[in-house]
Design an enzyme around this catalytic site. Sequence first.
Site, mmCIF file in Angstrom:
data_model
loop_
_atom_site.group_PDB
_atom_site.id
_atom_site.type_symbol
_atom_site.label_atom_id
_atom_site.label_comp_id
_atom_site.label_asym_id
_atom_site.label_seq_id
_atom_site.Cartn_x
_atom_site.Cartn_y
_atom_site.Cartn_z
ATOM 1 C CG HIS A 396 41.983 43.265 41.631
ATOM 2 N ND1 HIS A 396 42.035 44.445 41.644
ATOM 3 C CD2 HIS A 396 42.247 42.543 42.499
ATOM 4 C CE1 HIS A 396 42.530 44.589 43.352
ATOM 5 N NE2 HIS A 396 43.000 43.106 43.243
ATOM 6 C CG ASP A 400 40.839 50.072 44.211
ATOM 7 O OD1 ASP A 400 41.711 49.039 42.588
ATOM 8 O OD2 ASP A 400 40.972 51.563 44.250
#
Length: 424
Positions: A396, A400
């Site tokens: 992450h 995204d």
Amino acid sequence: MGTHVIKMPDIGEGIAEVELSQWHVKVGDLVVEDQVLADVMTDKAMVDIPSPVHGKVIALGGQPGEVMAVGSVLISIEVEGAGNLKESAAPAPVKEAPAAPKVEAAVESKPAVAAAPRPAAVCQSPMVAREADECPLASPAVRKHALDLGIQLRLVRGSGPAGRVLHEDLEAYLAQGRSNASAPAAAAYAQRNDEEQIQVIGMRRKIAQRMQDATQRAAHFSYVEEIDVTAIEELRAHLNEKHGASRGKLTLLPFLVRALVVALRDFPQMNARYDDEAQVITRLGAVHVGVATQSDVGLMVPVVRHAEARSLWDSAAEISRLANAARNGKASRDELSGSTITLTSLGALGGIVSTPVLNLPEVAIVGVNKIVERPMVVKGQVVIRKMMNLSSSFDHRVVDGMDAALFIQAIRGLLEQPATLFVE
């Protein structure tokens, strides 16, 4: 008689130290030329150390799990002649054979000696008594097999190197137990108080370190998508029926590799490596797909290089070759490194959902769950379809959530409409 000293070889790639994983010999053993003496573990692969001489083992230079410097004394062997004990030249660099991580031990000389006789095969009982705290040598697969069969490994005589217990030894133990009428049968509900301690060394320690490092450094998140694989399975069956005899059988993996290649054209941020120390993301044009493979020594990830340039059958052949090499301990360091994205599958054991751990420094891993038949509503009608989940994880810090979801949905679209895999 003389002493021949074998030092820890220079395996290359700037490696200054390696972990001694396992001895295949002990003090007092007679060894012959090319017999494997020990396994050592680098950051990338297990390497066998063979003997360059015939003789008798008189000293071992370390214990399994010990990290040893290149050039340190690995083993001393008593040989006929002068040996090399008084020599002091540094060990010569060792080149790895391209087909397997085998290396020649770094030695200073190779005296001509008479071959030590190989011990004759001796017929032995498959049963042996060991101390309660003695841990016999055995691979994780053999230990699990013994646990499933309810066999205490300390009671089984090992026929492998250094007394390693093999699958065949378990079968021989069971056969002996069935044929020995005087042997008491184990009670199905008998109490058990035995314990077994297993040292975390070698490949298992490397795997543990990498998994811990990955989960501590990367910000994992997972995304699961359900896929209708009825059409792709029909295509696979058709191709196998038509071309299987001449080109080889196709599994689902080559189709998944092809889907990755096509989807990555629109999502290049998934085919990347993240150097979190330098704060640099490197996106790669080449798609080097790591295929997670289970072996007796643990999880390994051989790499299908340039998957973007391979046909279905080319990918299938390479996946099969690499998987066999990994399971047999023959995969080279080059074959186990350099991946840009990883594909992991538990096959029929794939369950419904999994949460794969990233193969750092990659930023994406695609996990495949098992295929099941399920009633689905298609155009208002309830029909039976073959369904499969993709359980995938992403870093992450780099990827995204929306991009990850769109990437997996792109793979879903390609697999549900398999003709699009080949439309340019």
